[in-house]
Write an enzyme that holds these catalytic residues in place. Sequence first.
Site, PDB file in Angstrom:
ATOM      1  N   GLU A 117     -92.466  60.318  39.825  1.00 13.40           N
ATOM      2  CA  GLU A 117     -91.579  59.496  39.010  1.00 13.40           C
ATOM      3  C   GLU A 117     -92.079  59.459  37.573  1.00 13.40           C
ATOM      4  O   GLU A 117     -93.285  59.396  37.327  1.00 13.40           O
ATOM      5  CB  GLU A 117     -91.546  58.063  39.559  1.00 13.40           C
ATOM      6  CG  GLU A 117     -91.031  57.972  40.980  1.00 13.40           C
ATOM      7  CD  GLU A 117     -91.051  56.537  41.535  1.00 13.40           C
ATOM      8  OE1 GLU A 117     -91.273  55.583  40.757  1.00 13.40           O
ATOM      9  OE2 GLU A 117     -90.841  56.393  42.749  1.00 13.40           O
ATOM     10  N   GLU A 184     -81.946  58.339  39.978  1.00 18.47           N
ATOM     11  CA  GLU A 184     -81.729  57.165  40.834  1.00 18.47           C
ATOM     12  C   GLU A 184     -81.210  55.995  40.010  1.00 18.47           C
ATOM     13  O   GLU A 184     -81.747  55.686  38.932  1.00 18.47           O
ATOM     14  CB  GLU A 184     -83.048  56.771  41.525  1.00 18.47           C
ATOM     15  CG  GLU A 184     -82.895  55.519  42.386  1.00 18.47           C
ATOM     16  CD  GLU A 184     -84.055  55.241  43.326  1.00 18.47           C
ATOM     17  OE1 GLU A 184     -85.011  56.057  43.364  1.00 18.47           O
ATOM     18  OE2 GLU A 184     -84.014  54.209  44.019  1.00 18.47           O
TER      19      GLU A 184
HETATM   20  O1  KIV Z   1     -89.124  57.490  48.136  1.00 21.07           O
HETATM   21  C1  KIV Z   1     -87.958  57.831  48.285  1.00 21.07           C
HETATM   22  O2  KIV Z   1     -87.369  57.757  49.368  1.00 21.07           O
HETATM   23  C2  KIV Z   1     -87.259  58.340  47.113  1.00 21.07           C
HETATM   24  C3  KIV Z   1     -85.790  58.525  47.230  1.00 21.07           C
HETATM   25  C4  KIV Z   1     -85.100  57.227  47.222  1.00 21.07           C
HETATM   26  C5  KIV Z   1     -85.273  59.434  46.184  1.00 21.07           C
HETATM   27  O3  KIV Z   1     -87.862  58.558  46.114  1.00 21.07           O
END
Ligand code: KIV
Length: 302
Positions: A117, A184
Amino acid sequence: MKDKVTIHTLKRFKQIGQKICMVTAYDATFAHILDQSGADVLLVGDSLGMVVQGHDSTLPVTMDQMVYHCAAVTRGARRAHVVGDMPFMSYQVSPQEAVRNAGRLVSEGGAGSVKLEGGAEFADTVRAIVRASIPVMGHLGLTPQSVHKMGGYVVQGRDEDQARRILDDALALEQAGAYALVLEGVPLELARTITQSLTIPTIGIGAGRYCDGQVLVCYDLLGMNPDFKPKFVKRYANMHGSITEAAGAFFAEVRQGAFPDEDHSFKSSKNLRLAASSTQVPDVAPPAEGEEKLGPVYGAPV
Ligand code: KIV
């Protein structure tokens, strides 16, 4: 077996306009079912901290746990590309640490790529991991590991400044060598602009229909938790109801003494007299060839 999906397959899907289907998986049984159902990508998401471990955020998830779950998922997957999520603090401290941890997801967990991220501030980190021959998927918009910075799980990029920043971050990640990008919790107009601006595929969750693919947490799409129903989730099953019903039926039969019946019990192959007991086991016919074989190990792919 159909051809294994690779990062090149996913890039080609974008070029030919074929939508990418991604879903989370955390264990071999689910990975096997979801793979057979047609998933292109299985994401071992750090969302497991919430749906598997019961935390209220993804922050407590550790590298060791991610490696453990990745290895289980890769054992269950055949065709799908497996992405290992980099947990909180596994890549933020330094690019060197990030490379080492990304390497663990690949070498110990069997992942085909990793996801992290963050935006332009992690461009050098992405570059370093890609330089180590590990493909990186970016993740922008609502980034759950930044829940405290965002002040909650709130849609990002609604105003002009934020939207511009997210677009710039997307371009920076592509430039740094990311092969795909999760978007997201962003407005669909922003997701469309980003998708049209990049040559790498975008995969949306709460980002509308214009992304090159979609991802959902498997527990959400299967309806495992009736109390969790955010706007972006569509439930395709009511597994909470099915599991409650099935488990309830089992408990009722156990309490009634109806389970196990003859069909679900083993019989001895000889006229057996138990030395420690005066009870004589009744004569039974020896089992037919193969009759008493145990089923496969639960969840093992067959
Ligand atoms: O951790 C996860 O499941 C994610 C998704 C929501 C994209 O990053």
